[in-house]
Design an enzyme around this catalytic site. Structure first.
Site, PDB file in Angstrom:
ATOM      1  N   CYS A  42       0.844  -1.201   0.000  1.00 37.21           N
ATOM      2  CA  CYS A  42       0.000   0.000   0.000  1.00 37.21           C
ATOM      3  C   CYS A  42       0.872   1.241   0.000  1.00 37.21           C
ATOM      4  CB  CYS A  42      -0.867   0.040   1.256  1.00 37.21           C
ATOM      5  SG  CYS A  42      -2.254  -1.080   1.201  1.00 37.21           S
ATOM      6  N   TYR A 203      -8.059  -8.393   7.284  1.00 34.48           N
ATOM      7  CA  TYR A 203      -9.054  -7.667   6.497  1.00 34.48           C
ATOM      8  C   TYR A 203     -10.295  -8.558   6.319  1.00 34.48           C
ATOM      9  CZ  TYR A 203      -5.206  -4.454   6.095  1.00 34.48           C
ATOM     10  OH  TYR A 203      -4.192  -3.595   6.419  1.00 34.48           O
ATOM     11  N   ARG A 251      -4.091 -14.600  -1.158  1.00 34.80           N
ATOM     12  CA  ARG A 251      -3.172 -14.366  -0.025  1.00 34.80           C
ATOM     13  C   ARG A 251      -3.912 -14.651   1.266  1.00 34.80           C
ATOM     14  NH1 ARG A 251       1.280  -9.729   1.429  1.00 34.80           N
ATOM     15  NH2 ARG A 251       2.481 -11.095   0.083  1.00 34.80           N
TER      16      ARG A 251
HETATM   17  C1  LIG Z   1       4.409  -0.294   3.198  1.00 33.08           C
HETATM   18  C2  LIG Z   1       3.807  -1.645   3.148  1.00 33.08           C
HETATM   19  C3  LIG Z   1       2.571  -1.823   2.545  1.00 33.08           C
HETATM   20  C4  LIG Z   1       1.992  -3.099   2.485  1.00 33.08           C
HETATM   21  N1  LIG Z   1       0.807  -3.260   1.817  1.00 33.08           N
HETATM   22  C5  LIG Z   1       0.306  -4.498   1.636  1.00 33.08           C
HETATM   23  C6  LIG Z   1      -0.815  -4.713   0.809  1.00 33.08           C
HETATM   24  O1  LIG Z   1      -1.346  -3.807   0.170  1.00 33.08           O
HETATM   25  N2  LIG Z   1      -1.285  -5.972   0.707  1.00 33.08           N
HETATM   26  C7  LIG Z   1      -0.690  -7.024   1.359  1.00 33.08           C
HETATM   27  O2  LIG Z   1      -1.168  -8.156   1.243  1.00 33.08           O
HETATM   28  N3  LIG Z   1       0.398  -6.844   2.104  1.00 33.08           N
HETATM   29  C8  LIG Z   1       0.921  -5.626   2.241  1.00 33.08           C
HETATM   30  N4  LIG Z   1       2.073  -5.459   2.946  1.00 33.08           N
HETATM   31  C9  LIG Z   1       2.780  -6.638   3.433  1.00 33.08           C
HETATM   32  C10 LIG Z   1       3.848  -7.037   2.421  1.00 33.08           C
HETATM   33  O3  LIG Z   1       3.278  -7.402   1.172  1.00 33.08           O
HETATM   34  C11 LIG Z   1       4.694  -8.195   2.937  1.00 33.08           C
HETATM   35  O4  LIG Z   1       3.884  -9.325   3.102  1.00 33.08           O
HETATM   36  C12 LIG Z   1       5.383  -7.858   4.267  1.00 33.08           C
HETATM   37  O5  LIG Z   1       5.920  -6.549   4.250  1.00 33.08           O
HETATM   38  C13 LIG Z   1       6.502  -8.842   4.586  1.00 33.08           C
HETATM   39  O6  LIG Z   1       7.445  -8.858   3.530  1.00 33.08           O
HETATM   40  P1  LIG Z   1       8.861  -8.060   3.625  1.00 33.08           P
HETATM   41  O7  LIG Z   1       9.551  -8.573   4.859  1.00 33.08           O
HETATM   42  O8  LIG Z   1       9.574  -8.449   2.345  1.00 33.08           O
HETATM   43  O9  LIG Z   1       8.574  -6.613   3.720  1.00 33.08           O
HETATM   44  C14 LIG Z   1       2.663  -4.204   3.037  1.00 33.08           C
HETATM   45  C15 LIG Z   1       3.897  -4.016   3.646  1.00 33.08           C
HETATM   46  C16 LIG Z   1       4.478  -2.769   3.686  1.00 33.08           C
HETATM   47  C17 LIG Z   1       5.843  -2.621   4.307  1.00 33.08           C
END
Ligand SMILES: Cc1cc2nc3c(=O)[nH]c(=O)nc-3n(C[C@H](O)[C@H](O)[C@H](O)COP(=O)(O)O)c2cc1C
Length: 377
Positions: A42, A203, A251
């Site tokens: 997001c 959600y 997901r």
């Molecule tokens: C800024 C931000 C926005 C995110 N928005 C979403 C989203 O829109 N949908 C979702 O399923 N997960 C969202 N996540 C979770 C990420 O997709 C991911 O699952 C989570 O950050 C863990 O992965 P990472 O360690 O590579 O960041 C978001 C994470 C971050 C940091």
């Protein structure tokens, strides 16, 4: 195909030996040039759900950076389903135009454009986190502050400070499912080739299947079969609409990490049902169904969830969460713990992570970057 697409496709064929991070993956009729995906993130940068130049650059640069799959952030199927007033949406015909620009750019640079359709449920109506004073504070918006009524399986809030959601009637559940359907039709017209249903992180859909948030006594609550009904029905509706040649993933929060909550064994059972409904891949995240719960954060901590679902439900999975190192990501693919690795924060730090990974792993994937760059590197 443009000549650039032909060149990128040819480049991806050069890596065919042992299964690795840069092995292509074909799901239905769609081919990913490698196993690296941009996890939905997001940006809270929209007005009335419209994508902007920010999204074009944010997503486009990660396509140029070499990811095989770029999944756009949680995209609301109705205004009430936004987490914040600044969320992306696909609840208006007018939203399609900008999305088209973004999807065609992503494809032009060799990645598959994916969309994550979402409804925030009882976690809606909050301030964008980057506008809050502390990055850890979740600020709920009252009506006076521009907030709106949230909805959920039961009139129980996400946290003590959250709004108490309106408990959805069965007729209202069906209406929301129709909104997912219309959103998927728009997503197709907007040029997306990969559809992801967001049923994680507390959600709306997650809040129905987790016993920590669903206290209903009708056919959408109580038993496992009843709690998964909303997500399974929605998946069925979407699969029937989404072209049979295009991939469809869901997901999930594969565990609540809480005694008495949803477990990874439940996820295996859910994945088995979703598989029979034509879901191609389960994207295994976890947690966030209730405010205040604690998680065992560590590098790759969710990988065992993806591995278990993959092995026991015999379905493709994506692993996500604290995957940052090329060797780590490559090992997940080589050990067949998951079929795709998704990166979020590390991709924010470095949109060219796939290029770095190819160099570190000494795999010949640099050629899959645009010619404008590779001739010089
Ligand atoms: C800024 C931000 C926005 C995110 N928005 C979403 C989203 O829109 N949908 C979702 O399923 N997960 C969202 N996540 C979770 C990420 O997709 C991911 O699952 C989570 O950050 C863990 O992965 P990472 O360690 O590579 O960041 C978001 C994470 C971050 C940091």
């Amino acid at each position: 195909m443009t000549s650039e697409q032909t060149r990128l496709a040819a480049a991806s064929h050069t890596v065919t030996e042992k299964l690795n991070l840069f092995s292509p993956l074909t799901v239905r009729d769609v081919k990913l040039k490698n196993r690296i995906g941009v996890s939905p993130m997001c940006q809270y940068s929209s007005v009335d759900g419209f994508a902007t130049d920010w999204h074009l650059v944010h997503l486009g640069s990660r396509a140029v950076g070499g990811a095989g799959l770029v999944i756009c952030e949680a995209t609301a199927v109705e205004p009430r389903g936004r987490i914040t007033p600044d969320d992306l949406g696909i609840y208006k015909e007018e939203h399609i135009e900008m999305w088209k620009r973004i999807t065609s750019f992503i494809e032009e640079y060799g990645a598959v454009p994916g969309i994550q359709l979402a409804h925030a449920g009882r976690k809606a109506s909050t301030l964008s986190p980057w506008k809050a004073e502390s990055r850890h504070s979740k600020v709920d918006l009252s009506d006076e502050q521009g907030g709106w009524e949230s909805v959920g399986p039961s009139a129980v809030p996400f946290s003590p400070t959250s709004r108490t959601p309106h408990e959805l009637s069965i007729a209202e559940i069906k209406e929301i499912q129709q909104k997912f359907l219309i959103a998927a039709q728009r997503a197709l017209r907007a040029g997306f080739k990969w559809l992801e249903l967001h049923a994680a992180h507390g959600y709306l859909l997650n809040s129905f299947y987790s016993p920590l948030s669903n206290f209903r006594t009708d056919e959408y609550g109580g038993s496992f079969e009843n709690r998964i009904r909303f997500v399974v029905e929605t998946a069925k509706i979407l699969r029937a609409e989404w072209p049979s040649g295009y991939p469809f993933s869901v997901r999930i929060s594969a565990t609540d990490w809480v005694d008495g909550g949803w477990t990874v064994e439940d996820s295996v059972r859910l994945a088995e049902v979703l598989k029979t409904e034509g879901v191609d891949l389960i994207d295994c995240s976890s947690g966030n169904v209730r405010g205040g719960d604690k998680y065992p954060f560590a590098p790759g901590f969710q990988v065992p969830l993806a591995e278990k679902v993959k092995r026991e439900a015999q379905i493709m999975t994506a692993a996500v969460g604290l995957i940052t190192e090329p060797l780590q990501a490559n090992e997940i693919i080589q050990k067949e713990q998951a079929d795709i690795v998704l990166l979020a924060r590390e991709m924010m730090r470095d949109p060219y992570w796939p290029l770095r990974a190819a160099q570190e792993l000494q795999l010949p994937a640099t050629v899959a970057l645009p010619r404008r760059y590779t001739y010089a590197i």
